[in-house]
Design a protein around this motif. Sequence first.
Motif, mmCIF file in Angstrom:
data_model
loop_
_atom_site.group_PDB
_atom_site.id
_atom_site.type_symbol
_atom_site.label_atom_id
_atom_site.label_comp_id
_atom_site.label_asym_id
_atom_site.label_seq_id
_atom_site.Cartn_x
_atom_site.Cartn_y
_atom_site.Cartn_z
ATOM 1 N N PHE A 106 -38.440 -63.213 66.218
ATOM 2 C CA PHE A 106 -38.059 -64.558 66.661
ATOM 3 C C PHE A 106 -37.776 -64.636 68.160
ATOM 4 O O PHE A 106 -38.139 -65.605 68.817
ATOM 5 N N PHE A 107 -37.074 -63.608 68.689
ATOM 6 C CA PHE A 107 -36.554 -63.693 70.056
ATOM 7 C C PHE A 107 -37.164 -62.705 71.044
ATOM 8 O O PHE A 107 -36.795 -62.711 72.215
ATOM 9 N N GLY A 108 -38.022 -61.815 70.592
ATOM 10 C CA GLY A 108 -38.548 -60.777 71.466
ATOM 11 C C GLY A 108 -37.587 -59.598 71.509
ATOM 12 O O GLY A 108 -36.674 -59.495 70.676
ATOM 13 N N PRO A 109 -37.760 -58.680 72.490
ATOM 14 C CA PRO A 109 -36.946 -57.457 72.540
ATOM 15 C C PRO A 109 -35.434 -57.678 72.507
ATOM 16 O O PRO A 109 -34.692 -56.852 72.014
ATOM 17 N N ILE A 110 -34.981 -58.820 73.011
ATOM 18 C CA ILE A 110 -33.537 -59.101 73.035
ATOM 19 C C ILE A 110 -32.960 -59.228 71.616
ATOM 20 O O ILE A 110 -31.749 -59.109 71.419
ATOM 21 N N GLY A 111 -33.819 -59.429 70.632
ATOM 22 C CA GLY A 111 -33.366 -59.570 69.251
ATOM 23 C C GLY A 111 -32.518 -58.412 68.782
ATOM 24 O O GLY A 111 -31.483 -58.596 68.137
ATOM 25 N N SER A 166 -37.579 -46.883 76.848
ATOM 26 C CA SER A 166 -38.219 -48.009 76.165
ATOM 27 C C SER A 166 -39.019 -48.923 77.079
ATOM 28 O O SER A 166 -39.512 -49.958 76.642
ATOM 29 N N GLY A 167 -39.107 -48.589 78.339
ATOM 30 C CA GLY A 167 -39.947 -49.361 79.248
ATOM 31 C C GLY A 167 -39.401 -50.722 79.640
ATOM 32 O O GLY A 167 -40.167 -51.639 79.923
ATOM 33 N N TYR A 168 -38.080 -50.880 79.690
ATOM 34 C CA TYR A 168 -37.498 -52.161 80.079
ATOM 35 C C TYR A 168 -37.916 -52.571 81.492
ATOM 36 O O TYR A 168 -37.910 -53.749 81.827
ATOM 37 N N ALA A 169 -38.259 -51.595 82.341
ATOM 38 C CA ALA A 169 -38.625 -51.889 83.727
ATOM 39 C C ALA A 169 -39.843 -52.809 83.806
ATOM 40 O O ALA A 169 -40.037 -53.507 84.803
ATOM 41 N N ALA A 170 -40.647 -52.827 82.760
ATOM 42 C CA ALA A 170 -41.838 -53.683 82.743
ATOM 43 C C ALA A 170 -41.486 -55.147 82.482
ATOM 44 O O ALA A 170 -42.323 -56.028 82.667
ATOM 45 N N LEU A 171 -40.266 -55.396 82.057
ATOM 46 C CA LEU A 171 -39.837 -56.761 81.741
ATOM 47 C C LEU A 171 -39.248 -57.432 82.982
ATOM 48 O O LEU A 171 -38.829 -56.763 83.933
ATOM 49 N N ALA A 172 -39.178 -58.739 82.959
ATOM 50 C CA ALA A 172 -38.573 -59.479 84.069
ATOM 51 C C ALA A 172 -37.109 -59.089 84.224
ATOM 52 O O ALA A 172 -36.400 -58.885 83.224
ATOM 53 N N SER A 215 -34.523 -60.795 85.065
ATOM 54 C CA SER A 215 -33.589 -61.727 84.430
ATOM 55 C C SER A 215 -33.527 -61.492 82.914
ATOM 56 O O SER A 215 -32.457 -61.610 82.308
ATOM 57 N N TYR A 216 -34.664 -61.143 82.319
ATOM 58 C CA TYR A 216 -34.700 -60.877 80.875
ATOM 59 C C TYR A 216 -33.933 -59.590 80.560
ATOM 60 O O TYR A 216 -33.166 -59.533 79.594
ATOM 61 N N VAL A 217 -34.126 -58.566 81.393
ATOM 62 C CA VAL A 217 -33.404 -57.299 81.204
ATOM 63 C C VAL A 217 -31.897 -57.534 81.351
ATOM 64 O O VAL A 217 -31.103 -56.989 80.584
ATOM 65 N N ALA A 218 -31.510 -58.367 82.312
ATOM 66 C CA ALA A 218 -30.088 -58.693 82.488
ATOM 67 C C ALA A 218 -29.542 -59.395 81.251
ATOM 68 O O ALA A 218 -28.425 -59.096 80.794
ATOM 69 N N ALA A 219 -30.316 -60.307 80.675
ATOM 70 C CA ALA A 219 -29.891 -61.001 79.458
ATOM 71 C C ALA A 219 -29.768 -60.023 78.297
ATOM 72 O O ALA A 219 -28.817 -60.108 77.498
ATOM 73 N N MET A 220 -30.694 -59.068 78.200
ATOM 74 C CA MET A 220 -30.617 -58.039 77.159
ATOM 75 C C MET A 220 -29.334 -57.225 77.311
ATOM 76 O O MET A 220 -28.638 -56.947 76.332
ATOM 77 N N PHE A 221 -29.030 -56.852 78.550
ATOM 78 C CA PHE A 221 -27.837 -56.059 78.833
ATOM 79 C C PHE A 221 -26.568 -56.819 78.445
ATOM 80 O O PHE A 221 -25.678 -56.277 77.773
ATOM 81 N N ILE A 222 -26.482 -58.070 78.837
ATOM 82 C CA ILE A 222 -25.305 -58.888 78.512
ATOM 83 C C ILE A 222 -25.170 -59.042 76.994
ATOM 84 O O ILE A 222 -24.067 -58.903 76.445
ATOM 85 N N ALA A 223 -26.286 -59.313 76.323
ATOM 86 C CA ALA A 223 -26.252 -59.459 74.859
ATOM 87 C C ALA A 223 -25.774 -58.169 74.195
ATOM 88 O O ALA A 223 -24.966 -58.203 73.267
ATOM 89 N N ARG A 224 -26.244 -57.029 74.690
ATOM 90 C CA ARG A 224 -25.826 -55.757 74.093
ATOM 91 C C ARG A 224 -24.356 -55.475 74.358
ATOM 92 O O ARG A 224 -23.643 -54.965 73.490
ATOM 93 N N MET A 225 -23.876 -55.799 75.546
ATOM 94 C CA MET A 225 -22.459 -55.581 75.861
ATOM 95 C C MET A 225 -21.565 -56.449 74.968
ATOM 96 O O MET A 225 -20.554 -55.965 74.447
ATOM 97 N N ILE A 226 -21.947 -57.696 74.782
ATOM 98 C CA ILE A 226 -21.177 -58.592 73.905
ATOM 99 C C ILE A 226 -21.221 -58.079 72.472
ATOM 100 O O ILE A 226 -20.203 -58.043 71.780
ATOM 101 N N SER A 227 -22.387 -57.665 72.034
ATOM 102 C CA SER A 227 -22.537 -57.127 70.685
ATOM 103 C C SER A 227 -21.675 -55.885 70.492
ATOM 104 O O SER A 227 -21.028 -55.712 69.456
#
Length: 194
Positions: A36-41, A135-141, A143-155
């Motif tokens: 549904f959400f891509g890697p951030i899921g 996992s190759g996060y460097a290939a992602l934008a 801003s998207y990597v930052a959102a992934m990081f924030i989501a993981r920290m909150i989780s």
Amino acid sequence: MNKWKMREIVVMSVLSVVFAVVYLAFLPVGKLLVGFFGPIGYDLIFGIWFIVSIIAAYIIRKPGAAFLSETIAAIIEVMLGNAVGPMLIVSGMIQGLGAEAVFAATRYRLYNVWVLMGAGMGSALFSFVWGYFISGYAALATSYVAAMFIARMISGAVIAGLLGKALSDALAKTGVLYNFALGKEHRRNKHGAA
């Protein structure tokens, strides 16, 4: 004081086995969220994969409880058939080290809600740095990597820290943790409030 008792080793091992099964059960949930959400899921629920380190450390309160419980859970998960294979054990060790670092920073003396949330965030931070490189996060934008990081920290803070505390406290209220540090704390608080 820091010497492990047999019952502590047994409880930590049992928790690790139980959560290895929980971790496997959440893989399809993570895959669904990625659909549904891509890697951030995965990051939205990543805290579930740190929870045993928080629970074991909160109950036992000994150096190494967070690291060992997460490592054992990863080993069991591999034995049960996680497709990632042995590399998952390294990931489990890194996640356990993230939580362990926070407990060590308090000299294993503080186990309040903030420390437990911090330990969940420690696991999130360590695992994210590890994941970034494998996992190759460097290939992602960025801003998207930052959102992934924030989501993981909150989780990590909410699922591992807060849920881990809530589950442990509920278990302590049943009396089964009577001889453990958390059980003793609950008895003191109960008698102090009476």
